[in-house]
Design a protein around this motif. Sequence first.
Motif, mmCIF file in Angstrom:
data_model
loop_
_atom_site.group_PDB
_atom_site.id
_atom_site.type_symbol
_atom_site.label_atom_id
_atom_site.label_comp_id
_atom_site.label_asym_id
_atom_site.label_seq_id
_atom_site.Cartn_x
_atom_site.Cartn_y
_atom_site.Cartn_z
ATOM 1 N N TYR A 247 0.848 -1.194 0.000
ATOM 2 C CA TYR A 247 0.000 0.000 0.000
ATOM 3 C C TYR A 247 0.886 1.247 0.000
ATOM 4 O O TYR A 247 1.908 1.308 0.673
ATOM 5 N N THR A 248 0.470 2.206 -0.811
ATOM 6 C CA THR A 248 1.259 3.422 -1.031
ATOM 7 C C THR A 248 0.372 4.637 -0.878
ATOM 8 O O THR A 248 -0.762 4.658 -1.367
ATOM 9 N N SER A 249 0.882 5.673 -0.210
ATOM 10 C CA SER A 249 0.129 6.916 -0.013
ATOM 11 C C SER A 249 0.627 7.998 -0.963
ATOM 12 O O SER A 249 1.833 8.185 -1.121
ATOM 13 N N PHE A 250 -0.315 8.689 -1.585
ATOM 14 C CA PHE A 250 -0.025 9.833 -2.443
ATOM 15 C C PHE A 250 -0.754 11.037 -1.851
ATOM 16 O O PHE A 250 -1.979 11.043 -1.760
ATOM 17 N N TRP A 251 0.010 12.050 -1.449
ATOM 18 C CA TRP A 251 -0.590 13.200 -0.769
ATOM 19 C C TRP A 251 -1.359 14.077 -1.749
ATOM 20 O O TRP A 251 -0.918 14.326 -2.865
ATOM 21 N N LEU A 252 -2.511 14.575 -1.296
ATOM 22 C CA LEU A 252 -3.370 15.413 -2.128
ATOM 23 C C LEU A 252 -3.036 16.891 -2.025
ATOM 24 O O LEU A 252 -3.600 17.706 -2.738
ATOM 25 N N GLY A 253 -2.144 17.257 -1.138
ATOM 26 C CA GLY A 253 -1.771 18.659 -0.973
ATOM 27 C C GLY A 253 -0.392 18.751 -0.368
ATOM 28 O O GLY A 253 0.258 17.736 -0.081
ATOM 29 N N PRO A 254 0.086 19.976 -0.150
ATOM 30 C CA PRO A 254 1.435 20.172 0.389
ATOM 31 C C PRO A 254 1.598 19.735 1.830
ATOM 32 O O PRO A 254 2.691 19.433 2.274
ATOM 33 N N GLY A 255 0.518 19.704 2.586
ATOM 34 C CA GLY A 255 0.602 19.283 3.978
ATOM 35 C C GLY A 255 0.240 17.820 4.139
ATOM 36 O O GLY A 255 -0.284 17.174 3.238
ATOM 37 N N ALA A 256 0.541 17.270 5.313
ATOM 38 C CA ALA A 256 0.236 15.864 5.582
ATOM 39 C C ALA A 256 -1.216 15.722 6.030
ATOM 40 O O ALA A 256 -1.514 15.375 7.165
ATOM 41 N N GLY A 257 -2.126 15.991 5.131
ATOM 42 C CA GLY A 257 -3.543 15.884 5.439
ATOM 43 C C GLY A 257 -4.173 14.775 4.631
ATOM 44 O O GLY A 257 -4.005 13.600 4.913
ATOM 45 N N GLY A 258 -4.918 15.144 3.578
ATOM 46 C CA GLY A 258 -5.558 14.151 2.735
ATOM 47 C C GLY A 258 -4.559 13.409 1.866
ATOM 48 O O GLY A 258 -3.564 13.970 1.418
ATOM 49 N N ARG A 259 -4.845 12.129 1.635
ATOM 50 C CA ARG A 259 -3.977 11.316 0.785
ATOM 51 C C ARG A 259 -4.809 10.265 0.076
ATOM 52 O O ARG A 259 -5.903 9.896 0.529
ATOM 53 N N VAL A 260 -4.306 9.793 -1.046
ATOM 54 C CA VAL A 260 -4.886 8.648 -1.723
ATOM 55 C C VAL A 260 -4.035 7.432 -1.381
ATOM 56 O O VAL A 260 -2.815 7.469 -1.532
ATOM 57 N N VAL A 261 -4.675 6.390 -0.908
ATOM 58 C CA VAL A 261 -3.991 5.141 -0.584
ATOM 59 C C VAL A 261 -4.357 4.104 -1.638
ATOM 60 O O VAL A 261 -5.543 3.862 -1.892
ATOM 61 N N VAL A 262 -3.366 3.507 -2.265
ATOM 62 C CA VAL A 262 -3.568 2.529 -3.322
ATOM 63 C C VAL A 262 -2.971 1.195 -2.900
ATOM 64 O O VAL A 262 -1.836 1.140 -2.398
ATOM 65 N N TYR A 263 -3.738 0.123 -3.081
ATOM 66 C CA TYR A 263 -3.278 -1.229 -2.778
ATOM 67 C C TYR A 263 -2.910 -1.928 -4.079
ATOM 68 O O TYR A 263 -3.779 -2.219 -4.906
ATOM 69 N N THR A 264 -1.635 -2.204 -4.276
ATOM 70 C CA THR A 264 -1.161 -2.864 -5.486
ATOM 71 C C THR A 264 -0.790 -4.314 -5.170
ATOM 72 O O THR A 264 -0.165 -4.590 -4.144
ATOM 73 N N PRO A 265 -1.174 -5.256 -6.033
ATOM 74 C CA PRO A 265 -0.902 -6.679 -5.772
ATOM 75 C C PRO A 265 0.592 -6.966 -5.668
ATOM 76 O O PRO A 265 1.386 -6.461 -6.456
ATOM 77 N N GLU A 272 -4.808 -11.874 -10.086
ATOM 78 C CA GLU A 272 -5.878 -12.651 -10.713
ATOM 79 C C GLU A 272 -7.135 -12.667 -9.854
ATOM 80 O O GLU A 272 -8.258 -12.574 -10.357
ATOM 81 N N ARG A 273 -6.938 -12.757 -8.552
ATOM 82 C CA ARG A 273 -8.092 -12.781 -7.654
ATOM 83 C C ARG A 273 -8.803 -11.423 -7.619
ATOM 84 O O ARG A 273 -10.032 -11.358 -7.481
ATOM 85 N N LEU A 274 -8.042 -10.348 -7.738
ATOM 86 C CA LEU A 274 -8.658 -9.018 -7.840
ATOM 87 C C LEU A 274 -9.498 -8.900 -9.096
ATOM 88 O O LEU A 274 -10.602 -8.339 -9.076
ATOM 89 N N ALA A 275 -8.972 -9.394 -10.210
ATOM 90 C CA ALA A 275 -9.722 -9.361 -11.464
ATOM 91 C C ALA A 275 -11.009 -10.165 -11.335
ATOM 92 O O ALA A 275 -12.071 -9.756 -11.836
ATOM 93 N N PHE A 276 -10.932 -11.308 -10.649
ATOM 94 C CA PHE A 276 -12.136 -12.103 -10.411
ATOM 95 C C PHE A 276 -13.150 -11.324 -9.582
ATOM 96 O O PHE A 276 -14.351 -11.307 -9.881
ATOM 97 N N LEU A 277 -12.679 -10.688 -8.507
ATOM 98 C CA LEU A 277 -13.582 -9.908 -7.668
ATOM 99 C C LEU A 277 -14.241 -8.787 -8.453
ATOM 100 O O LEU A 277 -15.413 -8.477 -8.248
ATOM 101 N N ASP A 278 -13.474 -8.179 -9.360
ATOM 102 C CA ASP A 278 -14.021 -7.096 -10.169
ATOM 103 C C ASP A 278 -15.147 -7.618 -11.057
ATOM 104 O O ASP A 278 -16.189 -6.973 -11.195
ATOM 105 N N ARG A 279 -14.963 -8.795 -11.643
ATOM 106 C CA ARG A 279 -16.016 -9.394 -12.468
ATOM 107 C C ARG A 279 -17.187 -9.845 -11.603
ATOM 108 O O ARG A 279 -18.352 -9.660 -11.957
#
Length: 288
Positions: A247-265, A272-279
């Motif tokens: 999991y990786t955080s990408f900040w939405l602004g210059p301060g440590a406030g909002g962020r986007v967290v992305v879970y990469t396999p 493959e299991r993620l693709a199955f869940l999506d279907r």
Amino acid sequence: MSMSSIASADVRRRDLAAFLRSRRERISPEQVGLPVTGRRRTPGLRREEVAQLAAVGVTWYTWLEQSRDIQVSTQVLDAVARALLLDPSERAHLFVLAGAEDPSPVLECPTVTPGVRVMLDQMSPMPAAAINSRYDILAHNRAYTHLVGDLDALAPENRNLMWLAFTPSRFRDTLVDVEVAREGMVARFRAAMADRGAEPAWKSLLTRLRQASPDFEAAWERHEVSRIANGVKHFLVPEAGLLHFDYTSFWLGPGAGGRVVVYTPRDEETRERLAFLDRFAGRPADRP
């Protein structure tokens, strides 16, 4: 006080003086409703005009611009900020340089732009969400619900990762090593709350968590603190099995406030299991 602390305070007072002069010199009398009288040798407002607008003594304001070591109240700084027409970033900088706490800070915005929402959707089938420093889930994509459940079915005040981790939820059930994850969240929440403890939303969440979960109360009383960091998480999802993520955080602004967290396999099986869940999630409810 150590010599380094004294030197640091001197530098800060000089920076404050230079900052005030620069803001004063950029404002014309017309901007603040003052008459233009006589020829001006320097651009912008005079010191006495700033003092007049802020309703403070001319001598006191002059000392402030001369880097004098004087006591500055938050009320006076607030008045000076208004007189100099400071924007939110400039106002925050003024209070930092003065070593004072802003009585009316600009609070973290709880909204998410349409662009961020589009980005979250484009990240599917990788789970992703926008989260603030209080762990409120501000926006998410469909894949994220495989891990945390149907957030739209929850009351807005319960769409919070710590609340989900310490009370019965899909997130608590699917997150492997949930005890370790909860300890980390509490430590980061405590660190983030250090300068936000007076804000009602933070106090309300803390009170609710302490009342709802003895485990949270015990973790809170340990007074551990830490900062946001990237890492690894594992989820055991009933519909797909064990999933391994970075999991990786990408900040939405210059301060440590909002962020986007992305879970990469972390492996092909998880992908493959993620693709199955999506279907699986896209099927009509009456189909097998």
